[in-house]
Enzyme design. Structure first.
Site, PDB file in Angstrom:
ATOM      1  N   GLU A 224      75.380  23.858  61.216  1.00 48.07           N
ATOM      2  CA  GLU A 224      74.557  23.484  62.377  1.00 48.07           C
ATOM      3  C   GLU A 224      74.541  21.970  62.522  1.00 48.07           C
ATOM      4  OE1 GLU A 224      70.912  26.065  63.027  1.00 48.07           O
ATOM      5  OE2 GLU A 224      70.855  25.735  60.876  1.00 48.07           O
ATOM      6  N   HIS A 248      70.207  35.502  56.962  1.00 50.76           N
ATOM      7  CA  HIS A 248      71.377  35.583  57.835  1.00 50.76           C
ATOM      8  C   HIS A 248      72.706  35.690  57.076  1.00 50.76           C
ATOM      9  CE1 HIS A 248      68.326  34.568  60.619  1.00 50.76           C
ATOM     10  NE2 HIS A 248      68.421  33.260  60.552  1.00 50.76           N
TER      11      HIS A 248
HETATM   12  C1  BG6 Z   1      66.804  30.489  62.117  1.00 47.73           C
HETATM   13  C2  BG6 Z   1      66.543  29.358  61.173  1.00 47.73           C
HETATM   14  O1  BG6 Z   1      66.515  31.711  61.519  1.00 47.73           O
HETATM   15  O2  BG6 Z   1      68.171  30.467  62.506  1.00 47.73           O
HETATM   16  C3  BG6 Z   1      66.893  28.029  61.810  1.00 47.73           C
HETATM   17  O3  BG6 Z   1      65.172  29.358  60.790  1.00 47.73           O
HETATM   18  C4  BG6 Z   1      68.317  28.056  62.328  1.00 47.73           C
HETATM   19  O4  BG6 Z   1      66.720  26.963  60.905  1.00 47.73           O
HETATM   20  C5  BG6 Z   1      68.554  29.285  63.188  1.00 47.73           C
HETATM   21  O5  BG6 Z   1      68.538  26.876  63.072  1.00 47.73           O
HETATM   22  C6  BG6 Z   1      70.024  29.413  63.549  1.00 47.73           C
HETATM   23  O6  BG6 Z   1      70.174  30.428  64.490  1.00 47.73           O
HETATM   24  P1  BG6 Z   1      71.390  30.422  65.526  1.00 47.73           P
HETATM   25  O7  BG6 Z   1      71.243  31.711  66.256  1.00 47.73           O
HETATM   26  O8  BG6 Z   1      71.215  29.216  66.381  1.00 47.73           O
HETATM   27  O9  BG6 Z   1      72.627  30.351  64.694  1.00 47.73           O
END
Ligand code: BG6
Length: 496
Positions: A224, A248
């Site tokens: 990210e 995740h």
């Molecule tokens: C969330 C986390 O569950 O998922 C965040 O708490 C993270 O820190 C986010 O940024 C990322 O999700 P995505 O869908 O943008 O990949």
């Protein structure tokens, strides 16, 4: 999973009428994800039954302020694709109810409201810190607001350790049964993550080669470029391991590594994932040092802009929380014997992308004169931001000069192949809750197994005093700095 559209692409499935009651109703998640998800499903014609949305707030949010925010987030989420009138009509369904504390007195307005709809299913969505989950459940029960049709949706983090997670669960299960609990992991609702199931189990081609005989290693990356945004207090208690890996990345690993379930029934799928989680090799003091890396970002440049360090972002100097983690792990079962799974995630990285790479083994015998390696077969599943699948294969370079070859990718671009809009993860997941399908939600057993493995890391990090390696924001993480023999995999494989 049910088919809900007819041949004219119109939704036909009618759900039991529902009230969706969102605790933390003026919070970021509710405004950014939950309400827009319902709006999109409504716009798409999927909400054929009667329904009401109730936002429960604690603060001094006035109706005007709340509605103003809601309109803003809805407009952002539809990006000009819905009229003001349509948004206004949707907002009429939303009722704001204040409940300062989880007491019977403070829940009186909510109780009065819900009692007006005795035949509706009540879906309680807990979008608050998990410490509030137990008290809210207890009070809902005491107010007589839970019956056999009620459901509860739980947002992460479900605790900060196995013990705290179990404590939260035991409070909730005094009010709701396991069949009524939906533990959300929004990654499981992403279209491309769903496609993993189809890719694996609707294609004979891959499944035949999906094991340690053919696969050299598997890499799962969620990179990210955002920092911790406005969530400093939450994030500093979690870190990358609990915020991303515990849920995740482990769920992605499960979908890649699990055995084919007998059907798509919730228990069938969840039990297969559970077997994977239970087979994850636990860390000890030695392996935690050789096979995990933790890091924290310092100042740097992200997308051309100078950004602060993590410590400046959270305004708490001396924090040891990791914003990057890389882990090499194994699934100790027959199929995956000795195949390393590399999991990596970090904030403030060079680029936002999530992908799964399956690296295949070299061919058994090289018949070509060149001594170049032939281990370049890869299946790359790009989950975001561009959704695509690439199969990298060796190809002959045309022309004379003998057999010269190089890896070339066959590409399937999801966006080119499907023109329709991809629903957001929350849209699918909320519909599944309304419908009563738990397949894409974590069971309590999965949660326990995930915590067991995670604690083998946290406890051994603590025991060995393992430190963060600092990395500059906007880079590929501490991999750039790690040159130690046992961790070279970080440098070798992190970059695209
Ligand atoms: C969330 C986390 O569950 O998922 C965040 O708490 C993270 O820190 C986010 O940024 C990322 O999700 P995505 O869908 O943008 O990949």
């Amino acid at each position: 999973m049910s088919q809900s559209k007819n041949k004219n692409n119109k939704h036909t499935e009618v759900f039991k009428p529902f009230n969706i009651i969102v605790f933390g109703g003026d919070g970021d998640l509710a405004l950014r994800k939950i309400f827009p998800a319902l709006f999109h499903r409504d716009q798409d014609g999927q909400l054929l039954s009667e329904y009401n949305i109730i936002a429960i707030t604690r603060g001094d949010s006035t109706l005007a302020k709340f509605e103003g925010n809601l309109v803003r987030f809805l407009e952002e989420s539809v990006d000009g694709q819905a009229s003001g009138e349509e948004i206004g009509k949707f907002i009429q369904r939303v009722t704001l109810i204040k409940a300062e504390n989880a007491t019977i007195e403070d829940y009186k307005d909510l109780t009065d409201y819900l009692n007006k709809f005795p035949s509706y299913q009540n879906i309680y969505y807990f979008s608050t810190p998990s410490a509030a989950f137990g008290p809210i459940s207890t009070t809902l029960k005491a107010c007589g607001l839970i019956n056999k049709d009620s459901k509860v949706v739980l947002e992460k983090p479900l605790g900060y350790s196995l013990e705290s997670s179990n404590a939260i669960n035991s409070e909730i299960t005094k009010a709701f049964t396991e069949q009524q609990i939906y533990r959300i992991d929004h990654y499981l609702g992403k279209e491309t993550v769903q496609n993993l199931m189809v890719l694996r189990f609707a294609n004979n081609l891959f499944e035949r080669a999906w094991d340690s005989e053919h696969i050299d290693n598997i890499q799962i990356t969620v990179s990210e470029n955002l920092g911790v945004e406005k969530r400093a207090a939450y994030y500093d208690n979690s870190g990358a391991l609990l915020d991303m890996v515990q849920n995740h990345l482990l769920q992605l690993l499960c979908l890649v590594a699990m055995e084919p379930p007998h059907t798509l029934e919730a228990d069938e799928v969840r039990n297969e994932k559970l077997k994977v989680l239970r087979a994850l090799r636990l860390f000890n003091k030695k392996t935690v040092q050789t096979d995990t890396v933790k890091g924290q970002y310092t100042r740097g440049v992200v997308k051309g802009e100078e950004v602060q360090s993590y410590l400046e972002d959270i305004e708490k100097f001396g924090s040891k929380t990791e914003t990057f983690v890389a882990i090499k792990t194994y699934v100790d079962n027959w199929r995956w014997k000795d195949v390393p799974f590399y999991l990596r995630t970090g904030k403030r990285m060079n680029k936002r992308y999530s992908e799964i790479v399956i690296n295949f083994k070299e061919v058994r015998h090289n018949i070509f004169p060149s001594k170049e390696s032939l281990n370049n077969n890869k299946l790359i599943i790009r989950l975001q931001p561009e959704e695509r699948i690439e199969l990298v294969q060796m190809t002959k370079i045309p022309g004379p000069g003998g057999y010269r070859y190089r890896p070339i990718a066959l590409k399937l671009d999801y966006l080119d192949s499907f023109k329709e809009r991809f629903p957001e993860a929350y849209e699918r997941l909320i519909i599944d809750v309304i419908r009563g399908n738990q397949t894409l939600f974590m069971s309590q057993d999965e949660l326990i197994a995930a915590w067991n493995w995670i604690e083998s890391i946290t406890k051994n990090w603590k025991a060995t005093g393992q430190n963060n390696i600092l990395y500059e924001a906007g880079t590929w993480g501490p991999g750039d700095l790690v040159l130690d023999k046992d961790t070279t995999w970080v440098t070798k494989t992190w970059k695209e």
